[in-house]
Motif scaffolding. Structure first.
Motif, PDB file in Angstrom:
ATOM      1  N   ALA C  19       7.817  -9.880  14.567  1.00 33.63           N
ATOM      2  CA  ALA C  19       7.669  -9.250  14.860  1.00 33.63           C
ATOM      3  C   ALA C  19       6.876  -7.840  14.919  1.00 33.63           C
ATOM      4  CB  ALA C  19       9.871  -8.381  15.065  1.00 33.63           C
ATOM      5  N   LEU C  20       6.622  -7.216  13.769  1.00 39.28           N
ATOM      6  CA  LEU C  20       5.518  -6.491  12.706  1.00 39.28           C
ATOM      7  C   LEU C  20       4.267  -7.055  14.211  1.00 39.28           C
ATOM      8  CD1 LEU C  20       5.788  -4.432  10.304  1.00 39.28           C
ATOM      9  CD2 LEU C  20       4.807  -6.149   9.348  1.00 39.28           C
ATOM     10  N   LEU C  21       4.128  -7.879  14.328  1.00 40.36           N
ATOM     11  CA  LEU C  21       2.501  -7.966  14.393  1.00 40.36           C
ATOM     12  C   LEU C  21       2.742  -7.821  16.096  1.00 40.36           C
ATOM     13  CD1 LEU C  21       1.545 -11.811  13.382  1.00 40.36           C
ATOM     14  CD2 LEU C  21       0.534  -9.501  12.546  1.00 40.36           C
ATOM     15  N   THR C  22       3.636  -7.390  16.241  1.00 36.33           N
ATOM     16  CA  THR C  22       3.501  -7.247  17.900  1.00 36.33           C
ATOM     17  C   THR C  22       4.377  -6.153  17.969  1.00 36.33           C
ATOM     18  OG1 THR C  22       5.253  -9.226  18.223  1.00 36.33           O
ATOM     19  CG2 THR C  22       5.609  -7.917  19.942  1.00 36.33           C
ATOM     20  N   LEU C  23       5.089  -5.257  16.709  1.00 32.00           N
ATOM     21  CA  LEU C  23       4.253  -3.627  16.709  1.00 32.00           C
ATOM     22  C   LEU C  23       2.609  -3.294  16.683  1.00 32.00           C
ATOM     23  CD1 LEU C  23       6.141  -1.253  17.140  1.00 32.00           C
ATOM     24  CD2 LEU C  23       6.240  -1.795  14.944  1.00 32.00           C
ATOM     25  N   ILE C  24       2.544  -3.922  16.094  1.00 39.66           N
ATOM     26  CA  ILE C  24       0.552  -3.377  15.868  1.00 39.66           C
ATOM     27  C   ILE C  24       0.494  -4.008  17.263  1.00 39.66           C
ATOM     28  CG2 ILE C  24      -1.163  -3.366  14.659  1.00 39.66           C
ATOM     29  CD1 ILE C  24      -0.031  -5.116  12.111  1.00 39.66           C
ATOM     30  N   ALA C  26       1.241  -3.444  19.900  1.00 41.57           N
ATOM     31  CA  ALA C  26       1.643  -2.669  21.022  1.00 41.57           C
ATOM     32  C   ALA C  26       0.586  -0.899  20.873  1.00 41.57           C
ATOM     33  CB  ALA C  26       3.135  -2.160  20.902  1.00 41.57           C
ATOM     34  N   ILE C  27       1.013  -0.759  18.909  1.00 42.78           N
ATOM     35  CA  ILE C  27      -0.022  -0.038  18.652  1.00 42.78           C
ATOM     36  C   ILE C  27      -1.196   0.360  19.320  1.00 42.78           C
ATOM     37  CG2 ILE C  27      -0.946   1.235  17.257  1.00 42.78           C
ATOM     38  CD1 ILE C  27       1.973   0.952  15.326  1.00 42.78           C
ATOM     39  N   GLY C  28      -1.940  -0.669  19.074  1.00 44.18           N
ATOM     40  CA  GLY C  28      -3.444  -1.728  19.257  1.00 44.18           C
ATOM     41  C   GLY C  28      -3.871  -0.777  20.686  1.00 44.18           C
ATOM     42  N   ILE C  29      -2.603  -1.825  21.626  1.00 44.99           N
ATOM     43  CA  ILE C  29      -2.254  -0.861  23.640  1.00 44.99           C
ATOM     44  C   ILE C  29      -3.366   0.218  23.168  1.00 44.99           C
ATOM     45  CG2 ILE C  29      -1.803  -1.602  25.493  1.00 44.99           C
ATOM     46  CD1 ILE C  29      -2.406  -4.001  25.303  1.00 44.99           C
ATOM     47  N   SER C  41      -5.866  -6.125  21.283  1.00 40.87           N
ATOM     48  CA  SER C  41      -4.909  -6.081  20.304  1.00 40.87           C
ATOM     49  C   SER C  41      -3.531  -7.221  21.610  1.00 40.87           C
ATOM     50  CB  SER C  41      -4.078  -5.136  20.721  1.00 40.87           C
ATOM     51  OG  SER C  41      -4.607  -4.084  20.131  1.00 40.87           O
ATOM     52  N   LYS C  44      -3.148 -11.177  20.315  1.00 42.50           N
ATOM     53  CA  LYS C  44      -3.025 -11.254  18.711  1.00 42.50           C
ATOM     54  C   LYS C  44      -1.826 -11.468  19.027  1.00 42.50           C
ATOM     55  CE  LYS C  44      -4.230  -7.856  16.921  1.00 42.50           C
ATOM     56  NZ  LYS C  44      -3.475  -7.184  16.157  1.00 42.50           N
ATOM     57  N   PRO C  45      -0.658 -10.235  19.759  1.00 39.21           N
ATOM     58  CA  PRO C  45       0.689 -10.625  18.986  1.00 39.21           C
ATOM     59  C   PRO C  45       1.273 -12.212  20.193  1.00 39.21           C
ATOM     60  CG  PRO C  45       0.043  -9.602  21.094  1.00 39.21           C
ATOM     61  CD  PRO C  45      -1.607  -9.735  20.435  1.00 39.21           C
ATOM     62  N   GLY C  49       1.312 -13.987  16.370  1.00 34.62           N
ATOM     63  CA  GLY C  49       3.562 -13.401  15.849  1.00 34.62           C
ATOM     64  C   GLY C  49       4.362 -14.160  17.219  1.00 34.62           C
TER      65      GLY C  49
END
Lengths: 193, 92, 121
Positions: C19-24, C26-29, C41, C44-45, C49
Protein backbone atom coordinates in the motif's frame (compact mmCIF):
# COMPACT_ATOMS: atom_id res chain seq x y z
CA UNK A 1 -13.89 -18.90 -44.30
CA UNK A 2 -13.59 -15.43 -45.69
CA UNK A 3 -14.68 -14.48 -49.14
CA UNK A 4 -13.05 -11.67 -51.07
CA UNK A 5 -10.38 -9.82 -49.09
CA UNK A 6 -11.37 -6.29 -48.15
CA UNK A 7 -7.91 -5.04 -47.30
CA UNK A 8 -4.61 -5.83 -49.00
CA UNK A 9 -3.12 -7.42 -45.91
CA UNK A 10 -5.92 -9.98 -45.71
CA UNK A 11 -4.48 -11.67 -48.75
CA UNK A 12 -1.66 -13.07 -46.69
CA UNK A 13 -3.77 -13.94 -43.68
CA UNK A 14 -3.34 -17.58 -42.65
CA UNK A 15 -6.38 -19.82 -42.71
CA UNK A 16 -8.48 -19.94 -39.58
CA UNK A 17 -7.45 -23.48 -38.64
CA UNK A 18 -3.84 -22.28 -38.31
CA UNK A 19 -4.95 -20.42 -35.20
CA UNK A 20 -5.49 -23.75 -33.45
CA UNK A 21 -2.21 -24.12 -31.63
CA UNK A 22 -2.00 -26.79 -28.92
CA UNK A 23 -0.07 -24.59 -26.51
CA UNK A 24 -2.59 -21.76 -26.79
CA UNK A 25 -5.55 -24.13 -26.35
CA UNK A 26 -3.98 -25.74 -23.28
CA UNK A 27 -3.14 -22.38 -21.73
CA UNK A 28 -6.66 -21.02 -22.28
CA UNK A 29 -8.18 -24.21 -20.86
CA UNK A 30 -5.90 -23.92 -17.81
CA UNK A 31 -7.08 -20.34 -17.23
CA UNK A 32 -10.70 -21.52 -17.52
CA UNK A 33 -10.15 -24.31 -14.96
CA UNK A 34 -8.36 -21.92 -12.61
CA UNK A 35 -11.25 -19.45 -12.81
CA UNK A 36 -13.76 -22.20 -11.98
CA UNK A 37 -11.55 -23.12 -9.08
CA UNK A 38 -11.95 -26.88 -9.27
CA UNK A 39 -10.54 -29.63 -11.45
CA UNK A 40 -13.33 -31.85 -12.77
CA UNK A 41 -14.39 -33.39 -16.06
CA UNK A 42 -16.95 -30.62 -16.53
CA UNK A 43 -14.47 -27.76 -16.18
CA UNK A 44 -11.72 -29.45 -18.23
CA UNK A 45 -13.98 -30.37 -21.18
CA UNK A 46 -15.74 -27.02 -20.98
CA UNK A 47 -12.38 -25.25 -20.91
CA UNK A 48 -11.14 -27.13 -23.98
CA UNK A 49 -14.36 -26.33 -25.90
CA UNK A 50 -14.13 -22.64 -25.03
CA UNK A 51 -10.41 -22.56 -25.85
CA UNK A 52 -10.93 -24.10 -29.29
CA UNK A 53 -13.79 -21.69 -29.96
CA UNK A 54 -11.67 -18.70 -28.94
CA UNK A 55 -8.78 -19.84 -31.16
CA UNK A 56 -11.12 -20.27 -34.13
CA UNK A 57 -12.91 -16.95 -33.67
CA UNK A 58 -9.72 -14.95 -33.03
CA UNK A 59 -6.99 -16.75 -34.99
CA UNK A 60 -3.49 -15.74 -34.04
CA UNK A 61 -0.55 -16.08 -36.41
CA UNK A 62 1.76 -18.91 -35.52
CA UNK A 63 4.87 -17.76 -33.71
CA UNK A 64 7.97 -19.06 -35.36
CA UNK A 65 10.92 -19.17 -33.07
CA UNK A 66 13.60 -21.58 -32.09
CA UNK A 67 13.84 -21.77 -28.36
CA UNK A 68 16.49 -23.58 -26.40
CA UNK A 69 15.56 -22.85 -22.82
CA UNK A 70 18.38 -23.33 -20.36
CA UNK A 71 16.76 -23.71 -16.93
CA UNK A 72 19.72 -22.52 -14.88
CA UNK A 73 20.19 -19.37 -16.95
CA UNK A 74 16.42 -18.80 -16.92
CA UNK A 75 16.46 -18.99 -13.13
CA UNK A 76 19.34 -16.49 -13.03
CA UNK A 77 17.41 -14.19 -15.39
CA UNK A 78 14.34 -14.28 -13.13
CA UNK A 79 16.31 -13.80 -9.92
CA UNK A 80 18.29 -10.87 -11.37
CA UNK A 81 15.05 -9.38 -12.71
CA UNK A 82 13.33 -9.51 -9.32
CA UNK A 83 16.43 -8.03 -7.65
CA UNK A 84 16.51 -5.26 -10.28
CA UNK A 85 12.82 -4.51 -9.70
CA UNK A 86 13.32 -4.18 -5.94
CA UNK A 87 16.48 -2.04 -6.18
CA UNK A 88 15.07 0.18 -8.90
CA UNK A 89 11.76 0.59 -7.04
CA UNK A 90 13.61 1.92 -4.03
CA UNK A 91 15.59 4.31 -6.25
CA UNK A 92 12.50 5.60 -8.04
CA UNK A 93 10.66 5.97 -4.73
CA UNK A 94 13.55 8.04 -3.39
CA UNK A 95 13.54 10.23 -6.51
CA UNK A 96 9.78 10.66 -6.12
CA UNK A 97 9.99 11.68 -2.49
CA UNK A 98 12.66 14.35 -3.04
CA UNK A 99 9.96 16.86 -3.73
CA UNK A 100 12.22 19.88 -4.26
CA UNK A 101 14.45 18.36 -6.94
CA UNK A 102 13.50 18.12 -10.59
CA UNK A 103 14.73 14.83 -12.08
CA UNK A 104 17.23 14.99 -14.96
CA UNK A 105 15.91 12.53 -17.52
CA UNK A 106 17.31 11.19 -20.75
CA UNK A 107 16.11 9.49 -23.89
CA UNK A 108 18.77 7.03 -25.02
CA UNK A 109 19.17 4.77 -28.01
CA UNK A 110 20.14 1.16 -27.37
CA UNK A 111 21.03 -0.82 -30.46
CA UNK A 112 20.58 -4.46 -29.46
CA UNK A 113 23.28 -6.82 -30.65
CA UNK A 114 21.08 -9.77 -31.58
CA UNK A 115 18.65 -9.62 -34.48
CA UNK A 116 16.02 -11.83 -32.88
CA UNK A 117 12.51 -10.42 -32.52
CA UNK A 118 11.94 -12.57 -29.46
CA UNK A 119 14.95 -11.13 -27.64
CA UNK A 120 13.85 -7.61 -28.62
CA UNK A 121 10.37 -8.27 -27.20
CA UNK A 122 11.56 -9.85 -23.96
CA UNK A 123 14.19 -7.16 -23.35
CA UNK A 124 11.62 -4.42 -24.04
CA UNK A 125 9.10 -6.01 -21.66
CA UNK A 126 11.64 -6.43 -18.90
CA UNK A 127 13.16 -2.96 -19.20
CA UNK A 128 9.65 -1.52 -19.05
CA UNK A 129 8.85 -3.48 -15.91
CA UNK A 130 12.02 -2.42 -14.11
CA UNK A 131 11.23 1.03 -12.75
CA UNK A 132 13.36 3.91 -13.98
CA UNK A 133 13.35 2.95 -17.64
CA UNK A 134 10.56 3.03 -20.19
CA UNK A 135 10.52 1.97 -23.82
CA UNK A 136 9.40 4.97 -25.85
CA UNK A 137 10.06 3.58 -29.29
CA UNK A 138 11.10 0.22 -30.71
CA UNK A 139 12.38 -0.29 -34.25
CA UNK A 140 11.93 -3.81 -35.46
CA UNK A 141 13.97 -3.23 -38.61
CA UNK A 142 17.20 -2.38 -36.80
CA UNK A 143 16.35 -3.91 -33.41
CA UNK A 144 16.80 -0.62 -31.67
CA UNK A 145 15.13 0.41 -28.44
CA UNK A 146 14.68 4.01 -27.34
CA UNK A 147 14.51 4.23 -23.57
CA UNK A 148 13.34 7.08 -21.42
CA UNK A 149 15.48 6.99 -18.28
CA UNK A 150 14.25 8.61 -15.09
CA UNK A 151 16.84 10.79 -13.38
CA UNK A 152 19.81 9.62 -15.45
CA UNK A 153 21.71 12.67 -14.22
CA UNK A 154 24.61 12.93 -16.63
CA UNK A 155 26.51 11.01 -19.30
CA UNK A 156 27.76 8.54 -16.68
CA UNK A 157 24.21 7.59 -15.72
CA UNK A 158 23.29 7.22 -19.38
CA UNK A 159 26.26 4.93 -20.03
CA UNK A 160 25.38 2.88 -16.97
CA UNK A 161 21.81 2.40 -18.21
CA UNK A 162 23.07 1.32 -21.62
CA UNK A 163 25.46 -1.20 -20.05
CA UNK A 164 22.62 -2.57 -17.90
CA UNK A 165 20.41 -3.05 -20.94
CA UNK A 166 23.16 -4.90 -22.82
CA UNK A 167 23.74 -7.10 -19.76
CA UNK A 168 20.00 -7.85 -19.64
CA UNK A 169 20.07 -8.73 -23.33
CA UNK A 170 22.97 -11.14 -22.71
CA UNK A 171 21.07 -12.81 -19.87
CA UNK A 172 17.96 -13.18 -22.05
CA UNK A 173 20.00 -14.72 -24.87
CA UNK A 174 21.67 -17.14 -22.46
CA UNK A 175 18.34 -18.13 -20.91
CA UNK A 176 16.30 -18.56 -24.08
CA UNK A 177 19.08 -19.47 -26.49
CA UNK A 178 17.38 -17.42 -29.18
CA UNK A 179 20.65 -16.15 -30.64
CA UNK A 180 19.96 -17.86 -33.96
CA UNK A 181 16.98 -15.59 -34.45
CA UNK A 182 13.56 -16.47 -35.81
CA UNK A 183 12.77 -17.30 -39.39
CA UNK A 184 12.59 -13.99 -41.23
CA UNK A 185 9.03 -13.38 -42.31
CA UNK A 186 7.90 -11.36 -45.26
CA UNK A 187 6.67 -7.82 -44.82
CA UNK A 188 3.07 -8.61 -45.70
CA UNK A 189 2.74 -11.25 -42.98
CA UNK A 190 4.13 -8.78 -40.49
CA UNK A 191 1.49 -6.17 -41.26
CA UNK A 192 -1.36 -8.58 -40.71
CA UNK A 193 -0.01 -9.84 -37.40
CA UNK B 1 -5.11 -7.72 11.17
CA UNK B 2 -7.54 -4.87 11.77
CA UNK B 3 -4.61 -2.50 12.30
CA UNK B 4 -3.22 -3.63 8.94
CA UNK B 5 -6.61 -3.01 7.35
CA UNK B 6 -6.88 0.52 8.75
CA UNK B 7 -3.32 1.31 7.69
CA UNK B 8 -3.73 -0.01 4.13
CA UNK B 9 -7.12 1.61 3.61
CA UNK B 10 -5.72 4.97 4.77
CA UNK B 11 -2.71 4.72 2.41
CA UNK B 12 -4.81 3.59 -0.54
CA UNK B 13 -7.44 6.28 0.07
CA UNK B 14 -4.84 9.05 0.06
CA UNK B 15 -3.34 7.52 -3.09
CA UNK B 16 -6.66 7.41 -4.91
CA UNK B 17 -7.47 11.01 -3.90
CA UNK B 18 -4.15 12.15 -5.42
CA UNK B 19 -4.92 10.21 -8.58
CA UNK B 20 -8.37 11.79 -8.82
CA UNK B 21 -6.70 15.21 -8.56
CA UNK B 22 -4.39 14.30 -11.46
CA UNK B 23 -7.30 12.96 -13.51
CA UNK B 24 -9.12 16.22 -12.94
CA UNK B 25 -6.09 18.40 -13.77
CA UNK B 26 -5.03 16.55 -16.88
CA UNK B 27 -3.87 18.46 -18.85
CA UNK B 28 -4.01 15.93 -21.70
CA UNK B 29 -6.05 12.81 -22.23
CA UNK B 30 -2.89 10.69 -21.90
CA UNK B 31 -2.15 12.11 -18.45
CA UNK B 32 -5.64 11.18 -17.35
CA UNK B 33 -5.47 7.71 -18.78
CA UNK B 34 -2.17 6.97 -17.03
CA UNK B 35 -3.63 8.12 -13.72
CA UNK B 36 -6.72 5.98 -14.40
CA UNK B 37 -4.46 2.97 -14.97
CA UNK B 38 -2.89 3.50 -11.58
CA UNK B 39 -6.35 3.96 -10.07
CA UNK B 40 -7.26 0.51 -11.40
CA UNK B 41 -4.08 -0.82 -9.74
CA UNK B 42 -5.21 0.84 -6.49
CA UNK B 43 -8.58 -0.91 -6.81
CA UNK B 44 -6.80 -4.25 -7.37
CA UNK B 45 -4.66 -3.60 -4.28
CA UNK B 46 -7.73 -2.67 -2.23
CA UNK B 47 -9.62 -5.81 -3.22
CA UNK B 48 -6.55 -7.93 -2.47
CA UNK B 49 -6.09 -6.32 0.96
CA UNK B 50 -9.75 -6.90 1.81
CA UNK B 51 -9.55 -10.54 0.67
CA UNK B 52 -6.40 -11.06 2.74
CA UNK B 53 -7.83 -9.54 5.91
CA UNK B 54 -11.11 -11.44 5.74
CA UNK B 55 -9.50 -14.60 4.33
CA UNK B 56 -11.91 -15.24 1.48
CA UNK B 57 -11.35 -15.94 -2.21
CA UNK B 58 -14.59 -14.51 -3.61
CA UNK B 59 -12.96 -11.50 -5.26
CA UNK B 60 -10.01 -13.34 -6.81
CA UNK B 61 -11.65 -13.74 -10.27
CA UNK B 62 -12.33 -10.00 -10.22
CA UNK B 63 -8.60 -9.43 -9.71
CA UNK B 64 -7.80 -11.64 -12.70
CA UNK B 65 -10.21 -9.73 -14.93
CA UNK B 66 -9.00 -6.31 -13.76
CA UNK B 67 -5.35 -7.26 -14.28
CA UNK B 68 -6.14 -8.31 -17.85
CA UNK B 69 -8.37 -5.41 -18.84
CA UNK B 70 -6.65 -2.55 -17.05
CA UNK B 71 -4.41 -1.71 -20.00
CA UNK B 72 -7.11 -1.67 -22.68
CA UNK B 73 -8.15 1.90 -21.89
CA UNK B 74 -4.66 3.36 -22.11
CA UNK B 75 -3.86 1.46 -25.30
CA UNK B 76 -6.99 2.66 -27.06
CA UNK B 77 -6.51 6.27 -26.01
CA UNK B 78 -2.83 6.15 -27.03
CA UNK B 79 -3.78 4.63 -30.37
CA UNK B 80 -6.07 7.48 -31.28
CA UNK B 81 -4.06 10.35 -29.90
CA UNK B 82 -3.23 12.95 -32.52
CA UNK B 83 0.27 12.68 -33.96
CA UNK B 84 0.87 9.11 -32.87
CA UNK B 85 -0.14 7.26 -36.01
CA UNK B 86 0.72 3.63 -35.59
CA UNK B 87 2.93 3.29 -38.65
CA UNK B 88 6.41 1.98 -38.13
CA UNK B 89 9.17 4.25 -39.45
CA UNK B 90 10.60 1.58 -41.74
CA UNK B 91 11.02 3.95 -44.65
CA UNK B 92 13.24 6.33 -42.78
CA UNK C 1 4.71 -18.17 18.06
CA UNK C 2 3.51 -20.79 15.60
CA UNK C 3 4.18 -20.90 11.90
CA UNK C 4 0.69 -19.60 11.18
CA UNK C 5 1.33 -16.50 13.29
CA UNK C 6 4.60 -15.87 11.48
CA UNK C 7 2.83 -16.13 8.12
CA UNK C 8 0.13 -13.72 9.30
CA UNK C 9 2.65 -11.15 10.49
CA UNK C 10 4.62 -11.45 7.25
CA UNK C 11 1.37 -11.05 5.29
CA UNK C 12 0.52 -7.92 7.26
CA UNK C 13 3.93 -6.41 6.58
CA UNK C 14 3.63 -7.25 2.87
CA UNK C 15 0.20 -5.62 2.62
CA UNK C 16 1.32 -2.39 4.31
CA UNK C 17 4.51 -2.18 2.23
CA UNK C 18 2.48 -2.71 -0.95
CA UNK C 19 0.00 0.00 0.00
CA UNK C 20 2.90 2.33 0.80
CA UNK C 21 4.46 1.73 -2.63
CA UNK C 22 1.11 2.47 -4.25
CA UNK C 23 0.91 5.74 -2.32
CA UNK C 24 4.43 6.71 -3.46
CA UNK C 25 3.36 6.01 -7.03
CA UNK C 26 0.36 8.30 -6.61
CA UNK C 27 2.65 11.02 -5.22
CA UNK C 28 4.82 10.62 -8.31
CA UNK C 29 1.81 10.89 -10.61
CA UNK C 30 0.83 14.10 -8.89
CA UNK C 31 4.21 15.79 -8.63
CA UNK C 32 6.31 14.96 -11.70
CA UNK C 33 6.38 17.66 -14.36
CA UNK C 34 5.81 15.68 -17.55
CA UNK C 35 3.98 12.58 -18.63
CA UNK C 36 6.96 10.35 -19.38
CA UNK C 37 8.40 11.00 -15.94
CA UNK C 38 5.04 10.27 -14.38
CA UNK C 39 4.80 6.99 -16.24
CA UNK C 40 7.81 5.71 -14.32
CA UNK C 41 5.71 6.14 -11.23
CA UNK C 42 2.78 4.51 -12.96
CA UNK C 43 4.55 1.29 -13.89
CA UNK C 44 6.06 0.92 -10.44
CA UNK C 45 3.07 0.09 -8.17
CA UNK C 46 1.70 -2.22 -10.78
CA UNK C 47 4.92 -4.20 -10.51
CA UNK C 48 6.45 -4.25 -7.04
CA UNK C 49 3.53 -2.91 -4.98
CA UNK C 50 1.09 -5.32 -6.54
CA UNK C 51 3.50 -8.25 -6.33
CA UNK C 52 4.08 -7.57 -2.63
CA UNK C 53 0.35 -7.29 -1.93
CA UNK C 54 -0.33 -10.52 -3.83
CA UNK C 55 2.44 -12.19 -1.83
CA UNK C 56 0.78 -11.00 1.37
CA UNK C 57 -2.56 -12.33 0.15
CA UNK C 58 -1.02 -15.70 -0.71
CA UNK C 59 0.61 -15.90 2.74
CA UNK C 60 -2.74 -15.22 4.34
CA UNK C 61 -4.92 -17.53 2.23
CA UNK C 62 -2.51 -20.50 2.18
CA UNK C 63 -4.55 -22.41 -0.45
CA UNK C 64 -3.08 -23.97 -3.60
CA UNK C 65 -6.13 -23.14 -5.73
CA UNK C 66 -5.98 -19.47 -4.77
CA UNK C 67 -2.23 -19.48 -5.41
CA UNK C 68 -2.83 -20.39 -9.06
CA UNK C 69 -5.18 -17.43 -9.52
CA UNK C 70 -2.74 -15.07 -7.79
CA UNK C 71 0.12 -16.17 -10.05
CA UNK C 72 -2.19 -15.52 -13.02
CA UNK C 73 -2.95 -12.00 -11.77
CA UNK C 74 0.78 -11.29 -11.42
CA UNK C 75 1.62 -12.71 -14.85
CA UNK C 76 -1.21 -10.89 -16.63
CA UNK C 77 -0.30 -7.62 -14.97
CA UNK C 78 3.36 -8.01 -15.88
CA UNK C 79 2.59 -8.85 -19.50
CA UNK C 80 0.03 -6.10 -20.07
CA UNK C 81 1.58 -3.19 -18.17
CA UNK C 82 4.57 -2.69 -20.52
CA UNK C 83 2.25 -2.71 -23.55
CA UNK C 84 0.10 0.04 -22.15
CA UNK C 85 3.01 2.11 -20.92
CA UNK C 86 4.89 1.76 -24.21
CA UNK C 87 1.86 2.81 -26.25
CA UNK C 88 1.16 5.82 -24.05
CA UNK C 89 4.84 6.83 -23.85
CA UNK C 90 5.23 6.59 -27.60
CA UNK C 91 2.06 8.55 -28.28
CA UNK C 92 3.02 11.28 -25.85
CA UNK C 93 6.56 11.60 -27.24
CA UNK C 94 5.26 11.81 -30.79
CA UNK C 95 2.62 14.32 -29.80
CA UNK C 96 5.43 16.47 -28.39
CA UNK C 97 4.25 16.40 -24.80
CA UNK C 98 7.79 16.08 -23.48
CA UNK C 99 9.66 18.60 -21.40
CA UNK C 100 12.79 18.55 -23.55
CA UNK C 101 14.48 21.02 -21.21
CA UNK C 102 14.55 18.26 -18.59
CA UNK C 103 16.38 15.82 -20.85
CA UNK C 104 20.15 15.56 -20.56
CA UNK C 105 20.43 13.27 -23.59
CA UNK C 106 17.92 12.97 -26.41
CA UNK C 107 18.72 10.40 -29.08
CA UNK C 108 15.23 10.14 -30.47
CA UNK C 109 13.83 13.54 -31.41
CA UNK C 110 15.99 14.08 -34.48
CA UNK C 111 15.11 10.67 -35.92
CA UNK C 112 11.36 11.15 -35.74
CA UNK C 113 9.43 12.93 -38.46
CA UNK C 114 8.20 16.28 -37.20
CA UNK C 115 4.46 16.58 -36.95
CA UNK C 116 3.64 20.24 -37.59
CA UNK C 117 0.16 19.93 -36.10
CA UNK C 118 1.34 18.71 -32.72
CA UNK C 119 1.39 21.34 -29.98
CA UNK C 120 4.93 22.08 -28.83
CA UNK C 121 4.98 22.46 -25.11
Amino acid sequence: MRTAPQRPDELSRPPRVAGLQPAAVLWLAAVWVALWGDLSAFTVVGGLVVAVAVCLVFPFPRLRMRLRVRPLWLGWLVVRFLADVVVASVQVSWTTLQLRREPRNAVIEVDLRTDSDLVLTVVAEMTSLVPGSLVVEARRSTHTLFLHVLDAGDQRGVDKMRRQTFALERRVVMALGADTGPVQETRSEEVSS
Amino acid sequence: MSAVLVCCVALLTVASLMLVVRISWGPTMLDRVVALDVLVAVVICGLAVEAAVNRHTTTLPVLVVLSLLGFVGSVSVARFTQGSDDVEEERA
Amino acid sequence: MSLVDVADVAAGVCLVVGALLTLIAAIGILRFPDLLTRMHSATKPQVLGLLVILLGLALRLREPAALGLLVMVAVFQMVTTPIGSHMVGRASFRAGQVRRDLLVVDDLSHTLPVDPTSPEK
